[in-house]
Write an enzyme that holds these catalytic residues in place. Structure first.
Site, short mmCIF file in Angstrom:
data_model
loop_
_atom_site.label_atom_id
_atom_site.label_comp_id
_atom_site.label_asym_id
_atom_site.label_seq_id
_atom_site.Cartn_x
_atom_site.Cartn_y
_atom_site.Cartn_z
N GLY A 129 5.39 8.91 0.88
CA GLY A 129 6.80 9.20 0.64
C GLY A 129 7.13 10.64 1.03
CB SER A 130 5.66 13.99 1.10
OG SER A 130 5.30 14.03 -0.19
CB THR A 169 -3.06 4.37 17.36
OG1 THR A 169 -3.18 5.01 18.65
CG2 THR A 169 -3.87 3.13 17.41
CB CYS A 194 2.78 16.49 -6.01
SG CYS A 194 2.59 14.81 -5.58
CD GLN A 235 6.26 8.04 -9.57
OE1 GLN A 235 5.82 7.07 -10.22
NE2 GLN A 235 5.57 8.82 -9.01
CG ASN A 257 7.90 13.05 -10.09
OD1 ASN A 257 9.20 13.31 -9.99
ND2 ASN A 257 7.08 13.84 -9.96
CB SER A 272 4.41 6.40 -1.29
OG SER A 272 3.08 6.80 -1.22
N GLY A 273 2.95 3.72 -0.47
CA GLY A 273 2.08 2.65 -0.95
C GLY A 273 1.08 2.73 -1.96
CG HIS A 274 -0.60 6.60 -3.48
ND1 HIS A 274 -0.75 7.61 -4.78
CD2 HIS A 274 0.63 7.33 -2.89
CE1 HIS A 274 -0.04 8.61 -4.65
NE2 HIS A 274 0.68 8.75 -3.60
#
Length: 396
Positions: free
Chosen positions: A73-74, A240, A327, A182, A154, A202-204
């Site tokens: 996300g950042s 890649t 963070c 979020q 967040n 963001s995936g996580h």
């Protein structure tokens, strides 16, 4: 008391789901081709990347060619903000609008741009952590290049009036970006219907692995290249492709963004029980709007204690929680989010954030509500600040 394990910090990160992991595994061992290679193994990898792109797009109402994969996300925030500034700054548009309580991925980016000659206006939030769309309207100027407002905070979970802000930007012909890291998977998002020009995710945060994210860019917006090199991501972001992570993100987005209302119907009552139970403690307050917040988020300030001590003691009982953004967990400064809604430094230091999902059961809620009063009582009994408060003395 039997020690349990309860993970209540999903706003910090989430476990990779079994569904996502199973989708990723073949791409480490058997389907490991480079997506840029022309033989079958490579073509299959490219096909899977594009299938994942389509899934991400469908989950937020976008078109596949409007999705660019990033590392997080950042990175997505940086690309949207710096890229817009680079492109429109050359045309004399050197003004950016954001809010005072954005994630640092946005705030540190705008601070960087201020050093490059851009002017940034920081829109305030009210005591409940909500932005007034008219405040955004009132600061838009002829030279405004971009408005960037987070979809949901967040730390305190407040959901902003994104559609109203986007409509104002569209009326004023100003680009609108939202950090939805979020929000994705927790609220219904349709970028086209809502008038969003760019969106970061963001995936996580939704049970994909760490190190994968995406940026939605509305068709017709030409962002400068983020990384120069090969032709990946339609020439915009060389390197890649991380095929396993991209495939996992596609599965995670598809899973997270279906049945959102049903999931919220399960999570919200448990969140409300936690809020009501913790607020039974004296000298506590809920941070953020009671209703306009993410289903699983609660943030409560508990006076007379330090947030870090609270987290360490909760950990001893098997409860994983947070005092704010992961963070900035190494910082001793109070949360800029809590200061922005008017909290004093001393109160902001004693915040507790719980972010739960469906796996936190009613029995887990009972356990948390049993443990927190004990921990708070113990910490307050050792706190000189609490002692002064009880004597009516100033502790400022």
């Amino acid at each position: 008391m039997e020690k349990r394990f309860i993970y209540a910090d999903n706003a910090a990160t989430t476990a990779v789901s079994e569904e996502v992991l199973n989708a990723m595994l073949p791409h480490f061992r058997t389907s490991y081709g480079n997506a840029s290679s022309i033989y079958e193994l490579g073509r299959n990898a490219q096909r899977d990347v594009e299938n994942a792109r389509a899934k991400v797009a469908a989950a937020i109402g976008a078109e596949p060619n409007e999705i660019f994969f990033t590392s997080c996300g950042s990175e997505s925030d940086n690309w949207a903000i710096k890229g817009t500034a680079e492109r429109l700054g050359k045309k004399g548009k050197k003004h950016i609008i954001t809010s005072v309580f954005e994630h640092h991925a946005v705030l540190h980016t705008t601070e960087y741009l201020e050093k490059q000659g851009f002017e940034v206006t920081y829109v305030p939030v009210d005591e409940k952590g909500l932005i007034n769309p008219e405040d955004v309207r009132n600061v838009i100027r002829e030279d405004t290049a971009l408005v960037t407002i987070m979809y949901a905070n967040n730390e305190i979970g407040t959901i902003q009036p994104i559609e109203e802000i986007a409509a104002i930007c569209r009326e004023k012909k100003v680009l609108f970006h939202t950090d939805a890291v979020q929000a994705v998977g927790h609220v219904e998002i349709d970028v086209h219907k809502q008038g969003i020009d760019m969106l970061s995710l963001s995936g996580h945060k939704i049970h994909a692995q760490k190190g994968i994210g995406a940026l939605y860019v509305r068709k017709g917006i030409a962002l400068p290249n983020l990384i120069h090199g090969g032709g990946q991501e339609r020439g915009k972001r060389a390197g890649t492709e991380n095929v396993p992570a991209i495939v996992g993100l596609g599965v995670a987005m598809e899973s997270a963004c279906k049945n959102i209302a049903e999931k919220a119907a399960v999570i919200t009552p448990r969140r409300n029980r936690l809020i009501d139970g913790i607020l039974q403690l004296p000298y506590t307050r809920l941070n953020g709007d009671r209703d306009k917040r993410l289903p699983g988020n609660l943030n409560i300030s508990i006076e007379g204690i330090e947030g870090e001590s609270l987290l360490l003691m909760l950990d001893m009982y098997g409860i994983c929680a947070s005092s704010g953004s992961a963070c900035t967990s190494g910082s001793l400064d109070p949360s800029h989010v809590l200061l922005s809604i008017g909290l004093k430094h001393e109160i902001a230091h004693g915040s507790l954030r719980l972010s739960i999902e469906e796996d936190v059961t009613d029995e887990d809620v009972d356990y948390i509500l049993e443990v927190i009063p004990k921990v708070v009582d113990r910490l307050r009994s050792m706190s000189p600040v609490w002692e002064k408060m009880m004597k009516g003395e100033s502790y400022e």
